[in-house]
Design a protein around this motif. Sequence first.
Motif, PDB file in Angstrom:
ATOM      1  N   ASN A 215      12.804  -6.411 -33.776  1.00  0.00           N
ATOM      2  CA  ASN A 215      13.435  -6.426 -35.106  1.00  0.00           C
ATOM      3  C   ASN A 215      12.775  -5.336 -35.951  1.00  0.00           C
ATOM      4  O   ASN A 215      11.553  -5.153 -35.907  1.00  0.00           O
ATOM      5  N   THR A 216      13.592  -4.630 -36.728  1.00  0.00           N
ATOM      6  CA  THR A 216      13.108  -3.444 -37.443  1.00  0.00           C
ATOM      7  C   THR A 216      13.344  -3.580 -38.941  1.00  0.00           C
ATOM      8  O   THR A 216      14.460  -3.882 -39.377  1.00  0.00           O
ATOM      9  N   ALA A 217      12.298  -3.335 -39.697  1.00  0.00           N
ATOM     10  CA  ALA A 217      12.426  -3.330 -41.157  1.00  0.00           C
ATOM     11  C   ALA A 217      12.846  -1.942 -41.622  1.00  0.00           C
ATOM     12  O   ALA A 217      12.274  -0.940 -41.196  1.00  0.00           O
ATOM     13  N   LYS A 223       9.839  -0.435 -48.865  1.00  0.00           N
ATOM     14  CA  LYS A 223       9.509   0.059 -50.204  1.00  0.00           C
ATOM     15  C   LYS A 223       9.607  -1.057 -51.239  1.00  0.00           C
ATOM     16  O   LYS A 223       8.757  -1.176 -52.138  1.00  0.00           O
ATOM     17  N   LYS A 224      10.639  -1.876 -51.126  1.00  0.00           N
ATOM     18  CA  LYS A 224      10.812  -2.980 -52.076  1.00  0.00           C
ATOM     19  C   LYS A 224       9.687  -4.000 -51.908  1.00  0.00           C
ATOM     20  O   LYS A 224       9.145  -4.512 -52.904  1.00  0.00           O
ATOM     21  N   LEU A 225       9.321  -4.287 -50.662  1.00  0.00           N
ATOM     22  CA  LEU A 225       8.222  -5.215 -50.414  1.00  0.00           C
ATOM     23  C   LEU A 225       6.919  -4.673 -51.006  1.00  0.00           C
ATOM     24  O   LEU A 225       6.141  -5.415 -51.624  1.00  0.00           O
ATOM     25  N   ASP A 226       6.694  -3.375 -50.842  1.00  0.00           N
ATOM     26  CA  ASP A 226       5.503  -2.733 -51.398  1.00  0.00           C
ATOM     27  C   ASP A 226       5.463  -2.887 -52.919  1.00  0.00           C
ATOM     28  O   ASP A 226       4.417  -3.200 -53.494  1.00  0.00           O
ATOM     29  N   SER A 227       6.609  -2.717 -53.563  1.00  0.00           N
ATOM     30  CA  SER A 227       6.650  -2.835 -55.026  1.00  0.00           C
ATOM     31  C   SER A 227       6.418  -4.277 -55.472  1.00  0.00           C
ATOM     32  O   SER A 227       5.779  -4.527 -56.501  1.00  0.00           O
ATOM     33  N   ILE A 228       6.920  -5.244 -54.710  1.00  0.00           N
ATOM     34  CA  ILE A 228       6.681  -6.658 -55.026  1.00  0.00           C
ATOM     35  C   ILE A 228       5.188  -6.970 -54.927  1.00  0.00           C
ATOM     36  O   ILE A 228       4.614  -7.633 -55.798  1.00  0.00           O
ATOM     37  N   PHE A 251       2.664   8.753 -36.412  1.00  0.00           N
ATOM     38  CA  PHE A 251       1.415   8.095 -36.031  1.00  0.00           C
ATOM     39  C   PHE A 251       1.375   6.665 -36.541  1.00  0.00           C
ATOM     40  O   PHE A 251       1.087   5.732 -35.789  1.00  0.00           O
ATOM     41  N   PHE A 252       1.648   6.475 -37.836  1.00  0.00           N
ATOM     42  CA  PHE A 252       1.769   5.127 -38.397  1.00  0.00           C
ATOM     43  C   PHE A 252       3.248   4.775 -38.502  1.00  0.00           C
ATOM     44  O   PHE A 252       4.075   5.607 -38.897  1.00  0.00           O
ATOM     45  N   SER A 253       3.570   3.538 -38.207  1.00  0.00           N
ATOM     46  CA  SER A 253       4.988   3.151 -38.218  1.00  0.00           C
ATOM     47  C   SER A 253       5.574   3.109 -39.625  1.00  0.00           C
ATOM     48  O   SER A 253       6.787   3.186 -39.795  1.00  0.00           O
ATOM     49  N   PHE A 254       4.715   3.003 -40.643  1.00  0.00           N
ATOM     50  CA  PHE A 254       5.204   2.865 -42.021  1.00  0.00           C
ATOM     51  C   PHE A 254       5.438   4.202 -42.713  1.00  0.00           C
ATOM     52  O   PHE A 254       5.899   4.245 -43.850  1.00  0.00           O
TER      53      PHE A 254
END
Length: 426
Positions: A215-217, A223-228, A251-254
Amino acid sequence: MKNDLTVFEQLESEVRSYCRSFPTIFTKAQGHKMWDVDGKEYLDFFSGAGALNYGHNDPNMKKKLIEYITDDGITHSLDMASTAKKDFLTKLNDVILKPRNLDYKVMFPGPTGTNTVESALKLARKVTGRTEVISFTNGFHGMTIGALSVTGNSFKRKGAGIPLHNTVTMPYDNYIDQTSDSLDYLERYLEDGGSGVEIPAAVILETVQGEGGLNTASPEWLKKLDSICKRWGIFLIIDDVQAGVGRTGTFFSFEPAGIKPDVVCLSKSIGGYGLPFAITLIKPEHDAWAPGEHNGTFRGNNMAFVTATEALNYWDDPNFEKSIQEKAEKITDFLEGLVKKYPEMDGYRKGRGIMQGISSNVEGFSEKVAALAFEQGLIMETAGADDEVFKLFPPINIDEDALQKGFEIIEEAVRSVAKENDLVTS
């Protein structure tokens, strides 16, 4: 040596798993290939569940490791300073962190992925003074009690033998359906004093859920989760144990989301060679540990420092990352083609980068494909709560010919299972 598994069946615990899926005795490995005691050659599209992103026995890493051992380099040193550790810290900072404008302190929590997750959870609770942690449906974060408490799989959770507390599970991106925004649901819980959900110390997630079924975000969701998290002063912990170190194309998935998590968990392929190794990356302002407050006997694996440092040389060349993304596009095209060509599997593509697969709605289909592929000389695992996804995990530096050969074996397995299922249903 005979290819006889009797000794494992008689003497090894029933907990063994991968040897049941791949019933042979392996004896040698190089790059993307493995051989068993009968001399049969296998293409490795498993890569140690993501611990061997650079393949088996990389010659440059092997050379450095042999030299280090021959020169009586330090093997075990707890967290004492060593030349091997100094070289790794310097290389990681110069090649990975600085070019990405990331400022992190590096913690060595122990040798495995679950160690880095445990340290992240402890630190978030220590810094915030809160107890609850929010995790997501189908997430997998490890098998020790803290990491297991934020893991979604009910079978693995039951293995704890005790209730798992102080965590709340929320729906992952697109868990409910393709139109609902699961973060609206999360925000409502945080805002409503009657929801029963306390403001948590941390949110922990994988941007691509490896064991949970690929499953992929989306970048927008992240970005919305980061702001929350910023709004409520919640630690954002990204578990990049399996999805990191190039597996998703960066290198990093984010990185595609442009976020900078408070804590990043890395293990598996960060060591380069398959040696036990894990690190926890912490924003400097959160590095509130007292000396020795989190420790472990094997938190300084010097041999892994050596191979990890050598592995980072791949990332000196910008073309390396580009080559990963090009191979990822080929995998995407191949899988999309299979979905169209074999409607019998009632499947759809999942994942991103060199971390993709097909989820089949036909019971047992993916497991049969993986089993048949193994018979034909390709090692591939399944994922998801019901093993409904067959999962392509070749080394990120695999060559084009080997990738194509793997495609051919997988397609033949899909064709055979589809034909078998068609005969059964008709």
